[in-house]
Write a protein that holds these residues in place. Structure first.
Motif, PDB file in Angstrom:
ATOM      1  N   SER A  16      45.353  57.206 -18.450  1.00 61.04           N
ATOM      2  CA  SER A  16      46.031  56.733 -17.251  1.00 61.04           C
ATOM      3  C   SER A  16      47.226  55.903 -17.684  1.00 61.04           C
ATOM      4  N   GLN A  17      48.294  55.981 -16.944  1.00 58.63           N
ATOM      5  CA  GLN A  17      49.452  55.153 -17.264  1.00 58.63           C
ATOM      6  C   GLN A  17      49.256  53.723 -16.786  1.00 58.63           C
ATOM      7  N   SER A  18      48.225  53.490 -15.984  1.00 59.02           N
ATOM      8  CA  SER A  18      47.920  52.140 -15.512  1.00 59.02           C
ATOM      9  C   SER A  18      47.092  51.424 -16.567  1.00 59.02           C
ATOM     10  N   VAL A  19      47.477  50.209 -16.898  1.00 56.93           N
ATOM     11  CA  VAL A  19      46.704  49.439 -17.874  1.00 56.93           C
ATOM     12  C   VAL A  19      45.406  48.927 -17.262  1.00 56.93           C
ATOM     13  N   ASN A  20      45.226  49.066 -15.946  1.00 59.40           N
ATOM     14  CA  ASN A  20      44.020  48.580 -15.282  1.00 59.40           C
ATOM     15  C   ASN A  20      43.005  49.691 -15.019  1.00 59.40           C
ATOM     16  N   ARG A  47      37.324  51.815 -29.847  1.00 59.09           N
ATOM     17  CA  ARG A  47      37.806  51.773 -28.465  1.00 59.09           C
ATOM     18  C   ARG A  47      39.299  51.510 -28.457  1.00 59.09           C
ATOM     19  N   LEU A  48      39.962  52.170 -27.549  1.00 64.02           N
ATOM     20  CA  LEU A  48      41.381  51.930 -27.295  1.00 64.02           C
ATOM     21  C   LEU A  48      41.500  51.727 -25.792  1.00 64.02           C
ATOM     22  N   ASP A  49      41.699  50.477 -25.418  1.00 64.84           N
ATOM     23  CA  ASP A  49      41.816  50.135 -24.004  1.00 64.84           C
ATOM     24  C   ASP A  49      42.644  48.867 -23.881  1.00 64.84           C
ATOM     25  N   VAL A  50      42.601  48.238 -22.724  1.00 68.63           N
ATOM     26  CA  VAL A  50      43.444  47.064 -22.491  1.00 68.63           C
ATOM     27  C   VAL A  50      43.102  45.923 -23.448  1.00 68.63           C
ATOM     28  N   ASP A  51      41.873  45.869 -23.937  1.00 68.78           N
ATOM     29  CA  ASP A  51      41.465  44.801 -24.849  1.00 68.78           C
ATOM     30  C   ASP A  51      41.448  45.222 -26.316  1.00 68.78           C
ATOM     31  N   HIS A  52      41.570  46.493 -26.586  1.00 68.34           N
ATOM     32  CA  HIS A  52      41.510  47.020 -27.954  1.00 68.34           C
ATOM     33  C   HIS A  52      42.754  47.881 -28.178  1.00 68.34           C
ATOM     34  N   GLY A  53      43.639  47.454 -29.062  1.00 70.89           N
ATOM     35  CA  GLY A  53      44.881  48.190 -29.266  1.00 70.89           C
ATOM     36  C   GLY A  53      45.814  48.022 -28.080  1.00 70.89           C
ATOM     37  N   LYS A  54      46.053  46.790 -27.687  1.00 70.25           N
ATOM     38  CA  LYS A  54      46.763  46.487 -26.442  1.00 70.25           C
ATOM     39  C   LYS A  54      48.286  46.447 -26.600  1.00 70.25           C
ATOM     40  N   VAL A  55      48.847  47.474 -27.163  1.00 69.35           N
ATOM     41  CA  VAL A  55      50.281  47.490 -27.414  1.00 69.35           C
ATOM     42  C   VAL A  55      51.098  47.543 -26.112  1.00 69.35           C
ATOM     43  N   LEU A  56      50.590  48.207 -25.087  1.00 74.45           N
ATOM     44  CA  LEU A  56      51.344  48.297 -23.831  1.00 74.45           C
ATOM     45  C   LEU A  56      51.505  46.927 -23.177  1.00 74.45           C
ATOM     46  N   ARG A  94      50.924  44.531 -34.700  1.00 73.88           N
ATOM     47  CA  ARG A  94      49.716  43.696 -34.725  1.00 73.88           C
ATOM     48  C   ARG A  94      48.890  43.923 -33.454  1.00 73.88           C
ATOM     49  N   ALA A  95      49.560  44.020 -32.320  1.00 75.97           N
ATOM     50  CA  ALA A  95      48.854  44.237 -31.050  1.00 75.97           C
ATOM     51  C   ALA A  95      48.180  45.604 -31.013  1.00 75.97           C
ATOM     52  N   ALA A  96      48.738  46.576 -31.722  1.00 76.72           N
ATOM     53  CA  ALA A  96      48.196  47.936 -31.707  1.00 76.72           C
ATOM     54  C   ALA A  96      47.020  48.110 -32.657  1.00 76.72           C
TER      55      ALA A  96
END
Length: 93
Positions: free
Chosen positions: A26-30, A51-60, A82-84
């Motif tokens: 989804s293009q939504s971070v939520n 996991r890659l989500d808003v809390d894991h790999g939060k580059v967006l 670093r955020a990614a």
């Protein structure tokens, strides 16, 4: 072989390791998603979960905090890298 119905990809390595990837793009971070995975005929000892989500790999989110620069500075690129970074996987029996 590889099985891919559209939101999952399943394959295996020559050593017998089974690799499963699932996603809810989804293009939504939520946006949120969850899965129930019930393997059959699999003698698994453990699963490693990345996991890659808003809390894991939060580059967006980090990019948005920086104002989404079109041409990030070298320092901003390092901040985004670093955020990614993903934390180590979770091991599940």
């Amino acid at each position: 072989g590889i099985y891919s119905p559209g939101s999952a990809l399943l394959t295996h390595k020559p050593d017998g390791t089974v690799v499963l990837m699932v996603w809810n793009y989804s293009q939504s971070v939520n946006a949120a998603g969850s899965w129930t995975i019930k393997p059959k005929n699999l003698n698994a000892v453990r699963a490693l979960v990345w996991r890659l989500d808003v809390d894991h790999g939060k580059v967006l989110l980090e990019d948005a905090k920086l104002g989404a620069p079109r041409y990030p500075t070298p320092a901003q690129v390092q901040q985004l890298r670093r955020a990614a970074e993903l934390p180590p996987p979770t091991s599940i029996p």
